[in-house]
Design a protein around this motif. Sequence first.
Motif, PDB file in Angstrom:
ATOM      1  N   ASN A   1       7.426  20.202  17.842  1.00  0.00           N
ATOM      2  CA  ASN A   1       6.208  20.486  18.583  1.00  0.00           C
ATOM      3  C   ASN A   1       5.085  20.870  17.619  1.00  0.00           C
ATOM      4  OD1 ASN A   1       4.637  20.872  20.925  1.00  0.00           O
ATOM      5  ND2 ASN A   1       5.028  23.079  20.838  1.00  0.00           N
ATOM      6  N   ASN A   2       3.977  20.159  17.664  1.00  0.00           N
ATOM      7  CA  ASN A   2       2.804  20.383  16.817  1.00  0.00           C
ATOM      8  C   ASN A   2       3.085  20.218  15.320  1.00  0.00           C
ATOM      9  OD1 ASN A   2       1.149  20.991  19.050  1.00  0.00           O
ATOM     10  ND2 ASN A   2       1.879  23.105  19.039  1.00  0.00           N
ATOM     11  N   SER A   3       4.109  19.457  14.938  1.00  0.00           N
ATOM     12  CA  SER A   3       4.439  19.263  13.526  1.00  0.00           C
ATOM     13  C   SER A   3       5.061  17.892  13.290  1.00  0.00           C
ATOM     14  CB  SER A   3       5.408  20.353  13.055  1.00  0.00           C
ATOM     15  OG  SER A   3       5.798  20.115  11.723  1.00  0.00           O
ATOM     16  N   ILE A   4       4.373  17.067  12.496  1.00  0.00           N
ATOM     17  CA  ILE A   4       4.898  15.765  12.100  1.00  0.00           C
ATOM     18  C   ILE A   4       4.916  15.718  10.572  1.00  0.00           C
ATOM     19  CG2 ILE A   4       4.639  13.244  12.212  1.00  0.00           C
ATOM     20  CD1 ILE A   4       5.138  14.461  14.942  1.00  0.00           C
ATOM     21  N   PRO A   5       6.072  15.997   9.918  1.00  0.00           N
ATOM     22  CA  PRO A   5       6.128  15.913   8.461  1.00  0.00           C
ATOM     23  C   PRO A   5       5.872  14.473   8.016  1.00  0.00           C
ATOM     24  CG  PRO A   5       8.335  16.167   9.377  1.00  0.00           C
ATOM     25  CD  PRO A   5       7.374  16.316  10.515  1.00  0.00           C
ATOM     26  N   GLY A   6       5.077  14.302   6.966  1.00  0.00           N
ATOM     27  CA  GLY A   6       4.719  12.954   6.560  1.00  0.00           C
ATOM     28  C   GLY A   6       4.780  12.738   5.070  1.00  0.00           C
ATOM     29  N   ARG A   7       4.871  11.477   4.668  1.00  0.00           N
ATOM     30  CA  ARG A   7       4.811  11.086   3.258  1.00  0.00           C
ATOM     31  C   ARG A   7       3.896   9.879   3.118  1.00  0.00           C
ATOM     32  NH1 ARG A   7      10.007   8.958   4.579  1.00  0.00           N
ATOM     33  NH2 ARG A   7      10.054   6.675   4.402  1.00  0.00           N
ATOM     34  N   MET A   8       3.329   9.745   1.920  1.00  0.00           N
ATOM     35  CA  MET A   8       2.491   8.594   1.585  1.00  0.00           C
ATOM     36  C   MET A   8       3.185   7.799   0.492  1.00  0.00           C
ATOM     37  SD  MET A   8      -0.406   8.622   3.338  1.00  0.00           S
ATOM     38  CE  MET A   8      -1.395   7.502   2.369  1.00  0.00           C
ATOM     39  N   THR A   9       3.129   6.466   0.594  1.00  0.00           N
ATOM     40  CA  THR A   9       3.681   5.614  -0.446  1.00  0.00           C
ATOM     41  C   THR A   9       2.610   4.625  -0.899  1.00  0.00           C
ATOM     42  OG1 THR A   9       4.587   4.102   1.218  1.00  0.00           O
ATOM     43  CG2 THR A   9       6.057   5.777   0.359  1.00  0.00           C
ATOM     44  N   PHE A  10       2.635   4.331  -2.196  1.00  0.00           N
ATOM     45  CA  PHE A  10       1.677   3.417  -2.796  1.00  0.00           C
ATOM     46  C   PHE A  10       2.460   2.328  -3.515  1.00  0.00           C
ATOM     47  CE2 PHE A  10      -0.145   7.557  -2.330  1.00  0.00           C
ATOM     48  CZ  PHE A  10      -1.435   7.320  -1.871  1.00  0.00           C
ATOM     49  N   MET A  11       2.153   1.071  -3.210  1.00  0.00           N
ATOM     50  CA  MET A  11       2.907  -0.065  -3.740  1.00  0.00           C
ATOM     51  C   MET A  11       1.985  -1.065  -4.427  1.00  0.00           C
ATOM     52  SD  MET A  11       5.327  -0.523  -0.401  1.00  0.00           S
ATOM     53  CE  MET A  11       4.281   0.442   0.678  1.00  0.00           C
ATOM     54  N   THR A  12       2.481  -1.702  -5.481  1.00  0.00           N
ATOM     55  CA  THR A  12       1.768  -2.790  -6.141  1.00  0.00           C
ATOM     56  C   THR A  12       2.752  -3.928  -6.389  1.00  0.00           C
ATOM     57  OG1 THR A  12       2.177  -1.912  -8.356  1.00  0.00           O
ATOM     58  CG2 THR A  12       0.119  -1.243  -7.275  1.00  0.00           C
ATOM     59  N   THR A  13       2.203  -5.146  -6.537  1.00  0.00           N
ATOM     60  CA  THR A  13       3.030  -6.323  -6.758  1.00  0.00           C
ATOM     61  C   THR A  13       3.021  -6.693  -8.239  1.00  0.00           C
ATOM     62  OG1 THR A  13       2.472  -7.150  -4.561  1.00  0.00           O
ATOM     63  CG2 THR A  13       3.408  -8.740  -6.104  1.00  0.00           C
TER      64      THR A  13
ATOM     65  N   VAL B   1       7.889  10.360  17.779  1.00  0.00           N
ATOM     66  CA  VAL B   1       8.296   9.493  16.685  1.00  0.00           C
ATOM     67  C   VAL B   1       9.524  10.082  16.007  1.00  0.00           C
ATOM     68  CG1 VAL B   1       6.007   8.508  16.277  1.00  0.00           C
ATOM     69  CG2 VAL B   1       6.636  10.659  15.158  1.00  0.00           C
ATOM     70  N   GLN B   2      10.151   9.289  15.126  1.00  0.00           N
ATOM     71  CA  GLN B   2      11.371   9.719  14.449  1.00  0.00           C
ATOM     72  C   GLN B   2      11.216   9.616  12.945  1.00  0.00           C
ATOM     73  OE1 GLN B   2      14.710   7.532  16.004  1.00  0.00           O
ATOM     74  NE2 GLN B   2      14.218   8.022  18.128  1.00  0.00           N
ATOM     75  N   ASP B   3      12.120  10.284  12.211  1.00  0.00           N
ATOM     76  CA  ASP B   3      12.125  10.255  10.751  1.00  0.00           C
ATOM     77  C   ASP B   3      12.091   8.815  10.253  1.00  0.00           C
ATOM     78  OD1 ASP B   3      12.265  11.149   8.131  1.00  0.00           O
ATOM     79  OD2 ASP B   3      14.444  11.408   8.155  1.00  0.00           O
ATOM     80  N   ASN B   4      11.247   8.550   9.266  1.00  0.00           N
ATOM     81  CA  ASN B   4      11.065   7.246   8.629  1.00  0.00           C
ATOM     82  C   ASN B   4      10.248   6.248   9.434  1.00  0.00           C
ATOM     83  OD1 ASN B   4      12.388   7.782   6.124  1.00  0.00           O
ATOM     84  ND2 ASN B   4      14.350   7.630   7.199  1.00  0.00           N
TER      85      ASN B   4
ATOM     86  N   HIS C   1       4.561   7.405   6.420  1.00  0.00           N
ATOM     87  CA  HIS C   1       5.780   7.446   7.234  1.00  0.00           C
ATOM     88  C   HIS C   1       6.062   8.876   7.677  1.00  0.00           C
ATOM     89  CE1 HIS C   1       6.403   3.685   5.007  1.00  0.00           C
ATOM     90  NE2 HIS C   1       7.219   3.330   5.988  1.00  0.00           N
ATOM     91  N   VAL C   2       6.842   9.004   8.731  1.00  0.00           N
ATOM     92  CA  VAL C   2       7.385  10.305   9.107  1.00  0.00           C
ATOM     93  C   VAL C   2       8.423  10.673   8.053  1.00  0.00           C
ATOM     94  CG1 VAL C   2       8.626  11.614  10.863  1.00  0.00           C
ATOM     95  CG2 VAL C   2       7.014   9.833  11.560  1.00  0.00           C
ATOM     96  N   ASP C   3       8.384  11.903   7.556  1.00  0.00           N
ATOM     97  CA  ASP C   3       9.254  12.321   6.462  1.00  0.00           C
ATOM     98  C   ASP C   3      10.035  13.574   6.845  1.00  0.00           C
ATOM     99  OD1 ASP C   3      10.268  11.955   3.842  1.00  0.00           O
ATOM    100  OD2 ASP C   3       8.929  13.522   3.083  1.00  0.00           O
ATOM    101  N   GLY C   4      10.835  13.466   7.857  1.00  0.00           N
ATOM    102  CA  GLY C   4      11.609  14.594   8.355  1.00  0.00           C
ATOM    103  C   GLY C   4      11.680  14.537   9.867  1.00  0.00           C
TER     104      GLY C   4
ATOM    105  N   GLY D   1      -2.938   6.709  15.073  1.00  0.00           N
ATOM    106  CA  GLY D   1      -1.893   7.446  15.770  1.00  0.00           C
ATOM    107  C   GLY D   1      -0.785   6.518  16.218  1.00  0.00           C
ATOM    108  N   LYS D   2       0.455   7.009  16.220  1.00  0.00           N
ATOM    109  CA  LYS D   2       1.586   6.204  16.657  1.00  0.00           C
ATOM    110  C   LYS D   2       2.442   6.988  17.632  1.00  0.00           C
ATOM    111  CE  LYS D   2       5.980   4.235  15.109  1.00  0.00           C
ATOM    112  NZ  LYS D   2       5.933   2.794  15.352  1.00  0.00           N
TER     113      LYS D   2
END
Length: 193
Positions: A52-64, A17-20, A45-48, A4-5
């Motif tokens: 109240n009772n809603s935190i839009p989110g996104r997942m990112t996957f990274m490789t080197t 929290v805020q977008d991004n 990350h937050v994505d939007g 949690g953040k």
Amino acid sequence: LFFGKSRGTSDGSNTIVQDNDRLFSMRIDGSDGTNLEQAAIIEAHVDGTPANNSIPGRMTFMTTPAGTQYAQERMRIDSNGHIGIGTTDGFDSAWADGTYGNTEVAIDGGGGYGVLHFRGDGAGSTNTRFSMGVGDDKFYMAYDDVDGRHNITVDGSGHVTFAKNLVMAAGQGIDYSAISDSGRTVTSNLLDD
């Protein structure tokens, strides 16, 4: 595991929290003989705009990639469920929901079928949804979700069927366009029998 953040500055505080905002990050490192270096990263990350009772989110996957030091985004799942794969940063804004309305690529399956869906609203004027998939010893191409028909089907024997169960209207069929090549000219023809 629960992560949690809050933007609060003291334990237990609840500041929105805020977008991004990054909510979660897991980095996987390996030793190069001197230091631990990035191999892969998974983040949320937050994505939007939170509400109240809603935190839009996104997942990112990274490789080197080989020969570089830092992980690069390879795939993103945004808050609308849209998935970007394989671009430099995992997401190409030219294909974004905000650019073309309901543009979407989806992979799913069930009941013995595997399906890849493509959807685009033609910049808001023409709703188009096509799919291709496999199942029942057939490869289905250009399934038209709007009109509810398989436009092209190839079976295990190699037989190709065009627009099965379609009563052809004027102008529908296989269109052989006019060509002019090596001194010969062929006029346009429509195979519709």
